[in-house]
Design a protein around this motif. Structure first.
Motif, PDB file in Angstrom:
ATOM      1  N   VAL A 175       4.324  -0.989   3.317  1.00  0.00           N
ATOM      2  CA  VAL A 175       3.793   0.363   3.127  1.00  0.00           C
ATOM      3  C   VAL A 175       4.903   1.229   2.546  1.00  0.00           C
ATOM      4  O   VAL A 175       5.950   1.419   3.180  1.00  0.00           O
ATOM      5  CB  VAL A 175       3.276   0.957   4.448  1.00  0.00           C
ATOM      6  CG1 VAL A 175       2.689   2.346   4.208  1.00  0.00           C
ATOM      7  CG2 VAL A 175       2.245   0.031   5.084  1.00  0.00           C
ATOM      8  N   THR A 218      -2.295   3.885   6.502  1.00  0.00           N
ATOM      9  CA  THR A 218      -1.087   3.105   6.774  1.00  0.00           C
ATOM     10  C   THR A 218       0.173   3.965   6.717  1.00  0.00           C
ATOM     11  O   THR A 218       0.272   4.916   5.919  1.00  0.00           O
ATOM     12  CB  THR A 218      -0.954   1.945   5.777  1.00  0.00           C
ATOM     13  OG1 THR A 218      -1.040   2.459   4.437  1.00  0.00           O
ATOM     14  CG2 THR A 218      -2.030   0.902   5.987  1.00  0.00           C
ATOM     15  N   LYS A 244       1.564   5.051   1.460  1.00  0.00           N
ATOM     16  CA  LYS A 244       1.363   5.745   2.747  1.00  0.00           C
ATOM     17  C   LYS A 244       0.029   6.479   2.745  1.00  0.00           C
ATOM     18  O   LYS A 244      -0.306   7.181   1.783  1.00  0.00           O
ATOM     19  CB  LYS A 244       2.521   6.717   2.967  1.00  0.00           C
ATOM     20  CG  LYS A 244       2.499   7.446   4.288  1.00  0.00           C
ATOM     21  CD  LYS A 244       3.723   8.349   4.410  1.00  0.00           C
ATOM     22  CE  LYS A 244       3.630   9.217   5.654  1.00  0.00           C
ATOM     23  NZ  LYS A 244       4.798  10.134   5.763  1.00  0.00           N
ATOM     24  N   THR A 304       0.843  -1.198   0.000  1.00  0.00           N
ATOM     25  CA  THR A 304       0.000   0.000   0.000  1.00  0.00           C
ATOM     26  C   THR A 304       0.875   1.244   0.000  1.00  0.00           C
ATOM     27  O   THR A 304       2.046   1.200   0.414  1.00  0.00           O
ATOM     28  CB  THR A 304      -0.937   0.064   1.230  1.00  0.00           C
ATOM     29  OG1 THR A 304      -0.118   0.222   2.400  1.00  0.00           O
ATOM     30  CG2 THR A 304      -1.797  -1.165   1.343  1.00  0.00           C
ATOM     31  N   SER A 357       4.656  -1.646   8.273  1.00  0.00           N
ATOM     32  CA  SER A 357       5.177  -2.747   7.464  1.00  0.00           C
ATOM     33  C   SER A 357       5.612  -3.885   8.374  1.00  0.00           C
ATOM     34  O   SER A 357       6.405  -3.695   9.298  1.00  0.00           O
ATOM     35  CB  SER A 357       6.363  -2.285   6.614  1.00  0.00           C
ATOM     36  OG  SER A 357       5.951  -1.307   5.674  1.00  0.00           O
TER      37      SER A 357
END
Lengths: 114, 114
Positions: B113, B82, B15, B13, B87
């Motif tokens: 992330v 996130t 941030k 993903t 992570s």
């Protein structure tokens, strides 16, 4: 808070020798002590456990000893083999607030050398 | 028995985005646990459900993290907004009755992330 201390972060033994991993816990009411193994790149899996009504348990080459007075328990792996190389986590189950909670140690990286 | 199923196995993903992780416990197990594992922090407990009810969420970061168990066949861990420090490998485990029985771990979801 309640803690489980795993004393050896890394342990190296020669193939065929025994390996011993030691853990201590803080809560005298702890009653269940499982051990888990994590091989490289994989998840944890259960290997052996001991309950507080006994002080020794053996499953093939794995022996768990429990000393309730000293609040100490240990995993002994006899006749180590290369496939024993992994991270081993000890844990203790203690009753907190409204349920039994499992507290894990930080893990011991066991290296079995040829 | 397929064991504990976790999906996705890997998730990347950006941030600030949201991540939802899924866990399907072993059929018949009444307890579900979530953990986070990193090299630096080791294995961290996040939260625990028993019979779908939240029992202990003392390990959950208070902001951005939430977990649910809407039925006995799955649990979700949601991370909002996130951050790179999220992570980790997120592990789900189930057990027959909770803290006094061995836990069966899923393969984990590796969250990255960026």
């Amino acid at each position: 808070g309640e803690k489980v201390e795993q004393h050896e972060s890394t342990l190296s033994v020669r193939e065929g020798d025994s390996a011993v991993i030691n853990c201590t816990y803080t809560d005298t009411a702890s009653s269940y002590f499982p051990w888990y193994k994590q091989e490289a790149g994989k998840s944890l899996h259960f290997v052996i456990d001991i309950r507080s009504n006994v002080d020794r348990k053996q499953s093939q080459r794995l022996i768990v000893l429990l000393d309730k007075k000293a609040k100490r328990f240990s995993l002994h792996i006899t006749a180590t083999q290369p496939e024993d190389s992994a991270i081993y986590f000890c844990a203790a189950s203690m009753f907190l607030t409204n349920a039994y909670k499992v507290i894990f140690g930080k893990g011991t990286h066991l290296h079995v050398l040829p | 028995n397929a064991g504990v199923i976790q999906t996705p196995r890997h998730k990347v993903t950006g941030k600030g985005q949201e991540a939802t992780l899924w866990c399907e416990p072993i059929s018949g197990h009444s307890a579900v646990f979530w953990y986070r594992q990193t090299i630096v922090q080791g294995l961290e407990f996040l939260t625990y459900f028993r019979n779908q009810a939240p029992i202990d969420d003392s390990g959950m970061p208070k902001e951005r993290f939430s977990a649910q168990m809407p039925n006995q066949s799955h649990s979700t861990l949601k991370i909002q907004s996130t951050q790179p420090q999220d992570s980790a490998v997120y592990l789900c485990a189930s057990s027959f009755l909770g803290g006094l029985y061995e836990q069966y771990f899923g393969p984990g979801t590796r969250l990255t992330v960026l």
